[in-house]
Structures are given as C-alpha cells and as structure tokens.
Scaffold this active site. Structure first.
Site, PDB file in Angstrom:
ATOM      1  N   ARG A 268      18.077 -18.256   2.685  1.00 25.96           N
ATOM      2  CA  ARG A 268      18.299 -19.128   3.842  1.00 25.96           C
ATOM      3  C   ARG A 268      18.176 -18.358   5.158  1.00 25.96           C
ATOM      4  NH1 ARG A 268      23.812 -21.963   2.373  1.00 25.96           N
ATOM      5  NH2 ARG A 268      23.558 -22.750   4.512  1.00 25.96           N
TER       6      ARG A 268
ATOM      7  N   ARG B 251      25.179 -17.460  -8.544  1.00 27.09           N
ATOM      8  CA  ARG B 251      25.768 -18.647  -7.916  1.00 27.09           C
ATOM      9  C   ARG B 251      24.742 -19.322  -7.032  1.00 27.09           C
ATOM     10  NH1 ARG B 251      30.801 -15.362  -5.152  1.00 27.09           N
ATOM     11  NH2 ARG B 251      31.220 -14.069  -6.975  1.00 27.09           N
TER      12      ARG B 251
ATOM     13  N   ASP C 143      25.040 -21.975  -3.481  1.00 23.08           N
ATOM     14  CA  ASP C 143      25.992 -22.528  -2.509  1.00 23.08           C
ATOM     15  C   ASP C 143      26.075 -24.043  -2.562  1.00 23.08           C
ATOM     16  OD1 ASP C 143      26.674 -20.111  -1.449  1.00 23.08           O
ATOM     17  OD2 ASP C 143      25.269 -20.228   0.235  1.00 23.08           O
TER      18      ASP C 143
ATOM     19  N   TYR D 146      12.781 -18.787  -5.676  1.00 18.04           N
ATOM     20  CA  TYR D 146      13.421 -19.832  -4.874  1.00 18.04           C
ATOM     21  C   TYR D 146      12.339 -20.556  -4.088  1.00 18.04           C
ATOM     22  CZ  TYR D 146      18.276 -18.180  -5.390  1.00 18.04           C
ATOM     23  OH  TYR D 146      19.522 -17.848  -5.865  1.00 18.04           O
TER      24      TYR D 146
END
Lengths: 245, 245
Positions: free
Chosen positions: B198, B51, B53, B111
C-alpha cells in the site's frame, strides 16, 4: 421549475427494492432524501422508469424530478452524489422537457441476468451473479429463445401477485452470452411484467436442466398460468441495464 | 493426524483483517470456528502465509492446519465451505507433508492493487478498487518501477509500527496493467513488510501526480525513513493474489 432526467446505478444488495416502503431502505427513499437535503427540506418526488425488487441491481435505471434550483447542468451529478450513499450513484444528468416522464415515455428496456457457472465458491460474486453448478444444455436453451421473442401474452411469466390487466408485451431480443465461467442472458423489450425476467430465466434454466422441453414454451405461453412456467430465478443475478426512450 | 494446505479467497470488506482479535470478525476466527464445528468442538489452529489488514481482499491466501478426521481429500472443500460465511471460501485443498508450513515455506507472493480511474461513481466497485479521478503521469510511474525492483531495505516503505528487524526484501517484478478504466499494479516478491504494498502504491501515485520525482526513489529507499515515502493507499484496492511455495 426545470425537469431533470438522471441515469442511476445501484448495487441492490442492501436495498429493499426501488419503491418507497415504510421503515425500509429503498432506492427511491435514498434519492428523495438526497434531493430533500439539496432543497433545504423541500420534498421532491422522484419518478422512475419502473420498480426493481429487493436485491436486483441497476446499471441504467432512469428517473426524473422537477427542481427550482439553478444548478448548472454539469454540477448536478456531483451535487447529488455527494449526498447519496455509496451503493447508489447518479451516472448522468440532463435537462428534460417539462412533459418528459421516466415511466410513460420509456420505449423499451434491457435487462441482463448473470449466472456464475461453477461449483467453486467465489466470495466476490456472491451478491452479483447467481451461482449454478449443475450441467446446462445450452443448445436446448438456445432452441427455446425464438419461442419467447415477439409479442405474446406473458401471463405465465408474471408473478401471480401482479395487478396489471394487459399482460401482452413484446420481447424484441434475447441473447445468450458465454464469457468464461459466466452465462449472461440479455433481454430487450418494450416492457417487462412483475418478475418476468426472473421467471423467463428460471424457465430457461428448466429447459437447460432438462425439466422443461424447448418445444413446450408455446404451450406454456398459451396456458396463461404462472404455474406452468419455471421457477423465479434469484434476484441478485439481475441487472436493469438500460432504458430506451 | 494429517496436515492440509488450503487456498482461501475472501472479500475483505466485512473483516477486521486476517488475524484473530478479541470481539472482532476476522478471517482466522471464521476459519477456526468452521474447523471447530467440523471437529465437534475441538480447537484446530490455523496458520496462514501472513496477515492481511482490514478491508484487504484475498484471491489466493494459503493456510495450513492439522486434523485427525478421515475426510476424503475431495470432500474437504465442500465440508468447510458449508460451514463458512459466504464472503470467505476455500478454493482448493491438498494433503501436505507434516513439515509443511504456510508461512515459513512461502517462497514468494503476488499482490495486485486495483485503481478505478474515473470521476464517475460506480456502486459495484466501491469496495473492490480505489477510485482515483485525478490525472496520472503513467510514463513517470513506469520510470519509477525499476528503482523499486530488486533487493532493497524497504524501511521507508513499511509502517513505522512494524516490529520486524530485518527490512530487506526482494521485489522480483512490478507490472502496471491498464484495462479500460482500471489501472492494476502487480507486485511479486519474496516477502512484503507491513503495509509495504500500500505504501509502494501510494508512493507511485505520488510519482504519477507529480508530487514525487521518479528519480527520487533511490533516495527514499536510502533514507530508511517512512516519512520520505508517499501515503498508504487505501486497503480496499489490495488483493493478496497468490502465494508461491
């Protein structure tokens, strides 16, 4: 009263253009709303170097306004940005002479037009460059550029809706930059008519795609008739890059 | 029936994240809507590598699905993109083995996190990079990186809401790139926990701002307690860049 000159940047995607229109979200109305808040309800009229259409972006639009507020020059940018939506930003403020006018004192402008040359979709470019996946004959486009540079009557490259009388403008430079999958047209000149940059780009795309010959440009100019030039390229590839004074 | 593996790119701004949620616009629901149209109303379930966000972007999300349609492999991308909204695009399709699974076969991910290091507002970056105008001690951040690379229990760097049991992950590389006014963090690893990138970025910002010492990182890891790490950096700076198989 002090006159201020500001450099303004905006993402044109969610604006119905620069100029105030009833019941539409425009750059001018957002600027005037922010100034009204800062002036406790007092109307402050904003003057820009010129309009931009719906969807057209700006990196360096220039505006001026008058204010009686005694805000130190370094604080104006922060004060205004705190009241503006996040797709519109003040990126420079300076005190100007009382006689300065953002539109009438502009000596020239630079526009850039971004084309994304790929058949692959890119969600991050959808509002910021015109995707064009067909082949383009770049040398043919380059051959056409010298015919457009210089002082010409650009009636053929101006929206038929324009009410401007004198359609003579001087294009001082047109540069074509290729950066990876982006083709960037840089236009500088003393002024541009309504839709002129978009029609220039559309015509140059016509040249690149073989629909229009490079050699036909002088005749298109001479005809002084919008129907002889190419299509109007989409708004979202266009940026008002800089205004020269 | 044929299984297809697709690379998917999306601008996360207007999605309530990847996964289907009732009455929300999600990446998965848009993909499944497009596939349902292509399959004349037949439900086609989509499986992703993981997933993302709300607000998080993807350059190289990977999904798989099964289809009975006999569409030539080269036409799938065009067929699906014609049915997808323009903030979501298929950027690659290949036929996969029947046993391929986008999530379980993923060997690693990359990422990237984009920080816009300026006090000047930029309307074109507002959804695509986290603006951070305070000073940052870059050498201190670089000193902290080696403590995070390697196999660790990342409980301290995982949302307390996560229901995953095993929080041991291997971060194979963290790279810090400085490009003009952008600071880019590149994270590669065999897997990332909920909010992990994050929280890593938020903690590294804490190190750069002087709130957290580089030398404190090993202790933060050892505590296995979310409250010891830094803040969760905003979603809109984060991109799922690539999934490795």
């Amino acid at each position: 009263m002090q006159r201020y000159k500001c450099i303004v940047s905006y993402d044109g995607t969610q604006f119905a253009g620069y100029q105030v229109q009833p019941n539409k979200r425009t750059v001018q109305s957002e600027l005037e709303n922010a100034l009204r808040k800062l002036h406790k309800g007092l109307d402050v009229k904003v003057f820009a170097s010129g309009r931009t259409d719906a969807g057209v972006h700006a990196r360096g639009q220039v505006i001026h306004f008058d204010s009686p507020l005694r805000i130190p020059i370094a604080k104006w940018e922060i004060a205004l940005n705190s009241l503006l939506p996040n797709d519109l930003a003040i990126v420079g403020v300076e005190a100007a002479d009382a006689g300065f006018h953002a539109r009438f004192d502009a000596k020239g402008k630079e526009y850039r037009y971004f084309m994304y040359r790929s058949s692959r979709r890119d969600p991050f470019k959808r509002h910021y460059a015109y995707q064009y996946s067909h082949p383009l004959n770049i040398p043919a486009i380059k051959d056409a550029l010298p015919f457009l540079v210089g002082e010409h009557d650009f009636t053929s490259f101006c929206s038929a809706k324009s009410e401007v009388e004198d359609k003579v403008r001087k294009v001082s430079e047109i540069e074509l930059l290729e950066e990876e999958d982006m083709l960037i047209f840089r236009f500088t000149g003393n002024g541009f008519l309504y839709n002129m940059v978009r029609i220039l780009v559309g015509t140059l795309i016509g040249v690149g795609s073989g629909d229009i010959s490079s050699q036909a440009i002088p005749e298109i100019l001479e005809r002084k008739d919008r129907t002889y030039a190419g299509k109007t390229a989409p708004a979202h590839g266009l940026y008002l890059w800089e205004v020269h004074y």
